[in-house]
Design an enzyme around this catalytic site. Structure first.
Site, mmCIF file in Angstrom:
data_model
loop_
_atom_site.group_PDB
_atom_site.id
_atom_site.type_symbol
_atom_site.label_atom_id
_atom_site.label_comp_id
_atom_site.label_asym_id
_atom_site.label_seq_id
_atom_site.Cartn_x
_atom_site.Cartn_y
_atom_site.Cartn_z
ATOM 1 N N TYR A 1 -1.907 -1.337 10.546
ATOM 2 C CA TYR A 1 -2.059 -1.582 9.109
ATOM 3 C C TYR A 1 -0.802 -1.120 8.377
ATOM 4 O O TYR A 1 -0.248 -1.847 7.545
ATOM 5 C CB TYR A 1 -3.289 -0.848 8.588
ATOM 6 C CG TYR A 1 -3.525 -1.017 7.108
ATOM 7 C CD1 TYR A 1 -4.115 -2.168 6.609
ATOM 8 C CD2 TYR A 1 -3.157 -0.021 6.199
ATOM 9 C CE1 TYR A 1 -4.337 -2.336 5.248
ATOM 10 C CE2 TYR A 1 -3.373 -0.176 4.842
ATOM 11 C CZ TYR A 1 -3.963 -1.327 4.378
ATOM 12 O OH TYR A 1 -4.166 -1.493 3.023
ATOM 13 N N SER B 1 0.865 -1.183 0.000
ATOM 14 C CA SER B 1 0.000 0.000 0.000
ATOM 15 C C SER B 1 0.892 1.220 0.000
ATOM 16 O O SER B 1 2.084 1.142 0.342
ATOM 17 C CB SER B 1 -0.884 -0.004 1.250
ATOM 18 O OG SER B 1 -1.492 1.252 1.462
#
Length: 274
Positions: A155, A142
């Site tokens: 995350y 990401s």
């Protein structure tokens, strides 16, 4: 890599980016798709779409947090359907909360799926790719694997770890003729993020654009595929002026305005906010 005529395995294929990647690979005339996710019903729906494009589909309803189950399924799939040429580790979960309000079960789930699930699948497939001396592995990280942000600490940690894992494997597996690639989408409008509080000023991309960027990156043999102009701008800013990006992220984060002002005031004074 030309995916035409190849066999690909996609985890997290029941929705979002994984689903879009599966459909895009089918449009690129991949020979066979092995679709992995926990929800069999959703997988069946994606399989119907893929089959309509003339591609053979195999459904594997698996929980990546269960390594024994995954091991057995991959061994059977390899035996029954032949070698896998392309592995795309896309399965992931995201929980959003200020760190002091984070819940341990959510943290454990993110680590189990985003990191350990990817490790389990990669270990099983890479060993077989090494034997056949051919393969490509794509690990979906990401933008938060490059630029961490408030309220997304765990995350971001898993996505940073994926980049490190990918970089290490790229060197190790090159001698076995296995390419290892990182895909780094920015905020993508999927089911996973719709319940999250979005960051201000961030324009979400679509899962279809992420899938198309992946196919283009595979053709160009890019080691890292960064998706979207906002991602390139954020990474550039983090290299040139990380202090500026940190302030921008804090202002954009879904924290209370009073807390943001306090944080900036204390940080400028060199005091830790508690």
């Amino acid at each position: 890599m030309n995916v035409q005529g190849k066999t690909a395995l996609v985890t997290g294929a029941s929705r979002g980016i994984g689903r879009a990647i599966a459909l895009e690979l089918a449009k690129q005339n991949v020979k066979r798709l092995l679709l992995v996710a926990r929800n069999r019903q959703r997988l069946a729906e994606v399989a119907t779409e893929v089959e309509a494009l003339g591609v053979e589909v195999v459904i594997l309803a698996l929980d990546l947090a269960q390594p024994v189950e995954v091991n057995i399924a991959i061994a059977q799939a390899w035996r029954n359907h032949g070698p896998i040429h392309l592995l795309i580790n896309c399965a992931g979960v995201a929980h959003q909360a200020p760190f002091l309000q984070s819940r341990l079960p959510n943290v454990q789930e993110e680590i189990a799926i985003n990191l350990m699930g990817m490790y389990t699948m990669t270990r099983l497939v890479a060993r077989r790719m090494a034997t056949q001396r051919e393969g490509t592995i794509v690990n979906v990280s990401s933008l938060m694997g490059k630029v961490a942000a408030p309220t997304m600490a765990t995350y971001s940690a898993t996505k940073y770890a994926i980049l490190g894992f990918t970089q290490a494997l790229r060197g190790e597996l090159a001698t076995h003729n296995i390419r290892v690639i990182a895909l780094l989408p920015s905020l993508t409008d999927t089911d996973m993020v719709r319940d999250l509080q979005w960051f201000r000023w961030v324009m979400p991309t679509t899962s279809q654009k992420v899938a198309q960027a992946l196919v283009t990156g595979l053709q160009k043999e890019s080691p890292e595929i960064l998706v979207g102009w906002q991602s390139h701008l954020a990474v550039w800013c983090n290299r040139i002026a990380p202090w500026l990006l940190e302030k921008i992220l804090l202002m954009a984060a879904p924290l209370s305005k009073d807390r943001q002002k306090r944080y900036l005031r204390f940080k400028q004074a060199g005091v830790t906010l508690r």
